[in-house]
Design an enzyme around this catalytic site. Sequence first.
Site, PDB file in Angstrom:
ATOM      1  N   HIS A  53      10.191 -13.011   4.860  1.00 48.22           N
ATOM      2  CA  HIS A  53      11.101 -12.788   5.983  1.00 48.22           C
ATOM      3  C   HIS A  53      11.728 -14.096   6.455  1.00 48.22           C
ATOM      4  CE1 HIS A  53      11.839 -10.081   9.718  1.00 48.22           C
ATOM      5  NE2 HIS A  53      12.750 -11.053   9.683  1.00 48.22           N
ATOM      6  N   HIS A  55      15.763 -16.014   7.427  1.00 49.17           N
ATOM      7  CA  HIS A  55      17.202 -15.883   7.670  1.00 49.17           C
ATOM      8  C   HIS A  55      17.835 -17.228   7.337  1.00 49.17           C
ATOM      9  CE1 HIS A  55      16.812 -12.063  10.049  1.00 49.17           C
ATOM     10  NE2 HIS A  55      15.623 -12.587  10.315  1.00 49.17           N
ATOM     11  N   HIS A 171      12.268  -3.408  11.489  1.00 48.20           N
ATOM     12  CA  HIS A 171      12.198  -4.104  12.780  1.00 48.20           C
ATOM     13  C   HIS A 171      12.029  -3.020  13.836  1.00 48.20           C
ATOM     14  CE1 HIS A 171      13.864  -7.270  15.757  1.00 48.20           C
ATOM     15  NE2 HIS A 171      13.482  -6.215  16.458  1.00 48.20           N
ATOM     16  N   ASP A 290       9.864 -15.038   9.779  1.00 48.61           N
ATOM     17  CA  ASP A 290      11.085 -14.696  10.502  1.00 48.61           C
ATOM     18  C   ASP A 290      11.823 -15.987  10.880  1.00 48.61           C
ATOM     19  OD1 ASP A 290      13.098 -13.266  11.715  1.00 48.61           O
ATOM     20  OD2 ASP A 290      11.965 -12.747  13.519  1.00 48.61           O
ATOM     21  N   HIS A 294      18.698 -21.682  14.936  1.00 45.51           N
ATOM     22  CA  HIS A 294      19.926 -21.828  15.712  1.00 45.51           C
ATOM     23  C   HIS A 294      20.025 -23.286  16.141  1.00 45.51           C
ATOM     24  CE1 HIS A 294      20.450 -17.458  16.090  1.00 45.51           C
ATOM     25  NE2 HIS A 294      19.161 -17.387  16.377  1.00 45.51           N
TER      26      HIS A 294
END
Length: 443
Positions: A53, A55, A171, A290, A294
């Site tokens: 998992h 991103h 999710h 996860d 940012h």
Amino acid sequence: MLIRNATLPDGRQRDVRVRGESIAEVGRDLDATDQHVIEATGKRLFPGMVDAHVHFRQPGYPHKETWETGSRAAAAGGVTTVVDQPNTDPPTIDGEAFDQKADFAADSVVDWGINGGVTADWIPNVLLRRRLFALGEVFLADSTGDMGIEADLFADALEAADDNDVPVTVHAEDADYFNDDAKARDDADAWSAFRTAKAEAKAVERACAVAQEHDTTIHIAHTSTPEGVDIASEAGMTTEVTPHHLLLSRRDLSELGTYGRMNPPLRREKRRQKLYERVVDGTVDMIATDHAPHTREEKDASIWDAPSGVPGVETVLPLLLAEARDSDSGLTYERVRDLTARNPADVFGLPQKGGIESGNDADLVLVDTTETSEINGERLHSKCDWTPFEGREAVFPEWTMVRGTVVYERGDALESDDTTPQEDVFYDHQGENVRGTDSERLE
């Protein structure tokens, strides 16, 4: 190559022979004639982590992360396989978007998988022909990317995935159980008060019930509550827990501020402790990060405007190894191996990954568990230069190998006559799709 006298996670001391991309032999006193020997006495050798998992933000958001920077961070943390989620721009909901993301993934130094997304606009008959790792994370509440779906579409997705032998990850948060009264607050804890623990438990219960109705199984992503774990386990489904839900709680939000906002949010300390117990006792199947970076500029906003997500791919295994060093934690090195490598490989059908066994891919990580160092976000390799684990003790790899190639060596572990601190070294290597190298699935 021969790795000499390494201590395996179960405590056995063994030599490990690597030939080409694979582990050729594991045993005692193996012949080292005409082979490069790596002396590993006193050090532990782990299978590379399979992080189901992440991103990595490409396509769409390369200012947050790229496949190059994200995969380097993975390698520096002992992660040798990553699985990217579909909420990029464009979202991975059709064949063209999958192919575009796969082109970006060619920059990865570790092996990879790509998950497909489910929205009202997805094109399953095309998407499911691609070499997908899994379908999901299917959002039962909106998160980054506005990909939340309704129950009927979820059921249709389960049927389509089952017909194509593709796993499904979920999710699970039910927005009907969010606490709107929390919106009157502006403190860092407001996000946790808003996205309640009950919202997760109810969504896990509903998702498991739909899966059972269709005689299939699902995997619950980033389960943050002991209630959610128990519901999924009792229903015969699998779960993952993130390092931030395992090690952080609402107690930490006064220090973290908006840097501690993620979905699902941090929970109360008592829930965190109970979640930890389920990780230790085997109820939880795996740890997955996860990893959702940012920029600082994006995070420096109000609790209602800051984006959700924290980085974690470089620090997860080092943090778990530091926990296993502590005999009071209950977490053993064997359990760390299972949570990070063996179990994700088993759950998602990667027989070549997850273990130090003859015939497996030579995905290996060498660590010295007698030494720890403090985590410093500015020294990590993700494009975002911060971490919610700043200052925590961790055991970082000396080197990481992917399919027989050393892709990373830690600078201060390099042998040198020079007293000047050495930079970390990354070596050229192209990761591969763990589901296959051709563009479409075989009939």
